[in-house]
Design a protein around this motif. Structure first.
Motif, PDB file in Angstrom:
ATOM      1  N   GLY A 192      28.655  71.053  17.550  1.00 46.45           N
ATOM      2  CA  GLY A 192      28.226  71.294  16.176  1.00 46.45           C
ATOM      3  C   GLY A 192      27.227  70.285  15.641  1.00 46.45           C
ATOM      4  O   GLY A 192      26.708  70.443  14.543  1.00 46.45           O
ATOM      5  N   ILE A 193      26.944  69.255  16.419  1.00 46.93           N
ATOM      6  CA  ILE A 193      25.998  68.228  15.975  1.00 46.93           C
ATOM      7  C   ILE A 193      24.615  68.535  16.513  1.00 46.93           C
ATOM      8  O   ILE A 193      24.439  68.858  17.683  1.00 46.93           O
ATOM      9  CB  ILE A 193      26.454  66.820  16.411  1.00 46.93           C
ATOM     10  CG1 ILE A 193      27.756  66.459  15.705  1.00 46.93           C
ATOM     11  CG2 ILE A 193      25.369  65.777  16.147  1.00 46.93           C
ATOM     12  CD1 ILE A 193      27.690  66.488  14.185  1.00 46.93           C
ATOM     13  N   ARG A 194      23.653  68.433  15.618  1.00 43.34           N
ATOM     14  CA  ARG A 194      22.240  68.529  15.967  1.00 43.34           C
ATOM     15  C   ARG A 194      21.598  67.244  15.454  1.00 43.34           C
ATOM     16  O   ARG A 194      21.187  67.155  14.301  1.00 43.34           O
ATOM     17  CB  ARG A 194      21.599  69.778  15.351  1.00 43.34           C
ATOM     18  CG  ARG A 194      22.109  71.076  15.975  1.00 43.34           C
ATOM     19  CD  ARG A 194      21.568  72.309  15.294  1.00 43.34           C
ATOM     20  NE  ARG A 194      21.746  72.289  13.837  1.00 43.34           N
ATOM     21  CZ  ARG A 194      22.896  72.548  13.205  1.00 43.34           C
ATOM     22  NH1 ARG A 194      23.985  72.851  13.896  1.00 43.34           N
ATOM     23  NH2 ARG A 194      22.947  72.513  11.887  1.00 43.34           N
ATOM     24  N   CYS A 195      21.576  66.249  16.307  1.00 42.45           N
ATOM     25  CA  CYS A 195      21.059  64.933  15.955  1.00 42.45           C
ATOM     26  C   CYS A 195      19.635  64.795  16.469  1.00 42.45           C
ATOM     27  O   CYS A 195      19.357  65.082  17.633  1.00 42.45           O
ATOM     28  CB  CYS A 195      21.940  63.843  16.565  1.00 42.45           C
ATOM     29  SG  CYS A 195      21.366  62.158  16.222  1.00 42.45           S
ATOM     30  N   ALA A 196      18.757  64.338  15.587  1.00 52.93           N
ATOM     31  CA  ALA A 196      17.353  64.123  15.962  1.00 52.93           C
ATOM     32  C   ALA A 196      17.016  62.643  15.835  1.00 52.93           C
ATOM     33  O   ALA A 196      17.358  62.000  14.849  1.00 52.93           O
ATOM     34  CB  ALA A 196      16.432  64.932  15.075  1.00 52.93           C
ATOM     35  N   PRO A 242      32.433  58.433  15.395  1.00 57.69           N
ATOM     36  CA  PRO A 242      33.047  58.678  14.073  1.00 57.69           C
ATOM     37  C   PRO A 242      32.098  59.372  13.094  1.00 57.69           C
ATOM     38  O   PRO A 242      32.519  60.235  12.325  1.00 57.69           O
ATOM     39  CB  PRO A 242      33.429  57.284  13.579  1.00 57.69           C
ATOM     40  CG  PRO A 242      33.515  56.437  14.798  1.00 57.69           C
ATOM     41  CD  PRO A 242      32.527  57.012  15.773  1.00 57.69           C
ATOM     42  N   VAL A 243      30.819  59.007  13.119  1.00 57.98           N
ATOM     43  CA  VAL A 243      29.856  59.662  12.235  1.00 57.98           C
ATOM     44  C   VAL A 243      29.719  61.129  12.621  1.00 57.98           C
ATOM     45  O   VAL A 243      29.800  62.023  11.764  1.00 57.98           O
ATOM     46  CB  VAL A 243      28.488  58.940  12.269  1.00 57.98           C
ATOM     47  CG1 VAL A 243      27.422  59.771  11.565  1.00 57.98           C
ATOM     48  CG2 VAL A 243      28.600  57.553  11.639  1.00 57.98           C
ATOM     49  N   ALA A 244      29.535  61.409  13.901  1.00 50.11           N
ATOM     50  CA  ALA A 244      29.398  62.787  14.369  1.00 50.11           C
ATOM     51  C   ALA A 244      30.651  63.605  14.067  1.00 50.11           C
ATOM     52  O   ALA A 244      30.554  64.768  13.647  1.00 50.11           O
ATOM     53  CB  ALA A 244      29.080  62.805  15.862  1.00 50.11           C
ATOM     54  N   ASP A 245      31.815  63.010  14.258  1.00 54.19           N
ATOM     55  CA  ASP A 245      33.069  63.714  13.954  1.00 54.19           C
ATOM     56  C   ASP A 245      33.177  64.074  12.481  1.00 54.19           C
ATOM     57  O   ASP A 245      33.622  65.169  12.133  1.00 54.19           O
ATOM     58  CB  ASP A 245      34.276  62.867  14.363  1.00 54.19           C
ATOM     59  CG  ASP A 245      34.583  62.937  15.845  1.00 54.19           C
ATOM     60  OD1 ASP A 245      34.092  63.860  16.537  1.00 54.19           O
ATOM     61  OD2 ASP A 245      35.329  62.048  16.322  1.00 54.19           O
ATOM     62  N   ARG A 246      32.772  63.165  11.603  1.00 52.83           N
ATOM     63  CA  ARG A 246      32.835  63.433  10.156  1.00 52.83           C
ATOM     64  C   ARG A 246      31.931  64.615   9.795  1.00 52.83           C
ATOM     65  O   ARG A 246      32.314  65.472   9.007  1.00 52.83           O
ATOM     66  CB  ARG A 246      32.403  62.221   9.330  1.00 52.83           C
ATOM     67  CG  ARG A 246      33.227  60.975   9.462  1.00 52.83           C
ATOM     68  CD  ARG A 246      34.587  61.072   8.821  1.00 52.83           C
ATOM     69  NE  ARG A 246      35.259  59.802   8.631  1.00 52.83           N
ATOM     70  CZ  ARG A 246      35.655  58.944   9.556  1.00 52.83           C
ATOM     71  NH1 ARG A 246      35.389  59.167  10.823  1.00 52.83           N
ATOM     72  NH2 ARG A 246      36.322  57.859   9.254  1.00 52.83           N
ATOM     73  N   VAL A 247      30.746  64.653  10.382  1.00 56.41           N
ATOM     74  CA  VAL A 247      29.816  65.741  10.087  1.00 56.41           C
ATOM     75  C   VAL A 247      30.320  67.056  10.698  1.00 56.41           C
ATOM     76  O   VAL A 247      30.350  68.090  10.028  1.00 56.41           O
ATOM     77  CB  VAL A 247      28.393  65.406  10.579  1.00 56.41           C
ATOM     78  CG1 VAL A 247      27.455  66.597  10.400  1.00 56.41           C
ATOM     79  CG2 VAL A 247      27.856  64.177   9.852  1.00 56.41           C
ATOM     80  N   ALA A 248      30.730  67.021  11.947  1.00 52.86           N
ATOM     81  CA  ALA A 248      31.192  68.239  12.625  1.00 52.86           C
ATOM     82  C   ALA A 248      32.415  68.848  11.940  1.00 52.86           C
ATOM     83  O   ALA A 248      32.558  70.074  11.896  1.00 52.86           O
ATOM     84  CB  ALA A 248      31.507  67.936  14.097  1.00 52.86           C
ATOM     85  N   SER A 249      33.295  68.005  11.390  1.00 54.11           N
ATOM     86  CA  SER A 249      34.512  68.497  10.733  1.00 54.11           C
ATOM     87  C   SER A 249      34.283  68.896   9.285  1.00 54.11           C
ATOM     88  O   SER A 249      35.194  69.440   8.644  1.00 54.11           O
ATOM     89  CB  SER A 249      35.597  67.422  10.790  1.00 54.11           C
ATOM     90  OG  SER A 249      35.251  66.331   9.941  1.00 54.11           O
ATOM     91  N   GLY A 250      33.110  68.588   8.738  1.00 55.75           N
ATOM     92  CA  GLY A 250      32.827  68.904   7.343  1.00 55.75           C
ATOM     93  C   GLY A 250      33.253  67.825   6.365  1.00 55.75           C
ATOM     94  O   GLY A 250      33.108  67.997   5.154  1.00 55.75           O
ATOM     95  N   GLN A 251      33.765  66.707   6.879  1.00 53.94           N
ATOM     96  CA  GLN A 251      34.136  65.603   5.994  1.00 53.94           C
ATOM     97  C   GLN A 251      32.915  64.907   5.407  1.00 53.94           C
ATOM     98  O   GLN A 251      33.021  64.192   4.404  1.00 53.94           O
ATOM     99  CB  GLN A 251      34.998  64.588   6.742  1.00 53.94           C
ATOM    100  CG  GLN A 251      36.333  65.143   7.195  1.00 53.94           C
ATOM    101  CD  GLN A 251      37.054  64.124   8.068  1.00 53.94           C
ATOM    102  OE1 GLN A 251      37.278  63.000   7.652  1.00 53.94           O
ATOM    103  NE2 GLN A 251      37.389  64.535   9.275  1.00 53.94           N
ATOM    104  N   ALA A 252      31.767  65.080   6.048  1.00 52.29           N
ATOM    105  CA  ALA A 252      30.489  64.578   5.538  1.00 52.29           C
ATOM    106  C   ALA A 252      29.470  65.696   5.681  1.00 52.29           C
ATOM    107  O   ALA A 252      29.541  66.499   6.619  1.00 52.29           O
ATOM    108  CB  ALA A 252      30.046  63.342   6.315  1.00 52.29           C
ATOM    109  N   ASP A 253      28.531  65.728   4.751  1.00 56.44           N
ATOM    110  CA  ASP A 253      27.484  66.752   4.803  1.00 56.44           C
ATOM    111  C   ASP A 253      26.444  66.438   5.863  1.00 56.44           C
ATOM    112  O   ASP A 253      25.931  67.333   6.529  1.00 56.44           O
ATOM    113  CB  ASP A 253      26.795  66.857   3.440  1.00 56.44           C
ATOM    114  CG  ASP A 253      27.772  67.234   2.347  1.00 56.44           C
ATOM    115  OD1 ASP A 253      28.419  68.291   2.476  1.00 56.44           O
ATOM    116  OD2 ASP A 253      27.902  66.462   1.376  1.00 56.44           O
ATOM    117  N   ARG A 254      26.123  65.157   5.989  1.00 54.21           N
ATOM    118  CA  ARG A 254      25.127  64.705   6.961  1.00 54.21           C
ATOM    119  C   ARG A 254      25.545  63.339   7.489  1.00 54.21           C
ATOM    120  O   ARG A 254      26.386  62.660   6.900  1.00 54.21           O
ATOM    121  CB  ARG A 254      23.737  64.579   6.345  1.00 54.21           C
ATOM    122  CG  ARG A 254      23.192  65.823   5.710  1.00 54.21           C
ATOM    123  CD  ARG A 254      22.133  66.501   6.546  1.00 54.21           C
ATOM    124  NE  ARG A 254      21.541  67.600   5.815  1.00 54.21           N
ATOM    125  CZ  ARG A 254      20.396  67.539   5.143  1.00 54.21           C
ATOM    126  NH1 ARG A 254      19.690  66.443   5.133  1.00 54.21           N
ATOM    127  NH2 ARG A 254      19.962  68.596   4.501  1.00 54.21           N
TER     128      ARG A 254
END
Length: 151
Positions: free
Chosen positions: A80-84, A48-60
């Protein structure tokens, strides 16, 4: 900045420290759980966190589990996710400057709350350098992602 945050049972206590810290910095937070020590599956919170970021619903996005490893693996499966995975201050800065990461993973069993707050602050405040060599490398990563998502 709108930030989506999630944790599993191994990271919820650190999440409960990071959320008010983020709010004190003026960020809007979407807390996607979990809030207990009962065993849960990290992909159920990473997605859910990754989906929010990838869709633009969250900035990070910020993800926390026991080590951060599982969360980072799961999040990086989303296009679209670049998680470190970050446990030190230098990496927090470098991953933004060089890799333009949009999701941060940390491990509650690896770092303490003070270091985690400083990592979050540095990661949020550091801009992507945008240098030609870094953009070129990210374009190659995007090509790999596009090529393998067609399979």
């Amino acid at each position: 900045m709108k930030i989506a945050i999630g944790a599993d049972h191994g990271g919820y206590r650190l999440k409960d420290v990071i959320v008010p810290y983020l709010e004190s910095l003026g960020h809007e937070i979407e807390d996607l759980g979990c809030d207990c020590s009962q065993s849960v599956d990290y992909p159920d919170y990473a997605l859910p966190v990754a989906d929010r970021v990838a869709s633009g619903q969250a900035d990070r996005g910020i993800l926390i589990c026991g080590t951060g490893i599982g969360m980072s693996i799961a999040a990086n499966k989303v296009a679209g996710i670049r998680c470190a995975l970050v446990h030190d201050l230098f990496s927090a800065q470098a991953t933004r400057e060089h890799n333009d990461t949009n999701v941060l993973a940390m491990g509650e069993r690896v770092i303490g709350p003070g270091v985690a707050q400083e990592i979050v602050r540095i990661w949020l405040e550091t801009p992507f350098s945008g240098g030609e060599r870094h953009v070129s490398r990210l374009n190659k990563v995007n090509q790999i992602e596009a090529q393998h998502s067609r399979s």
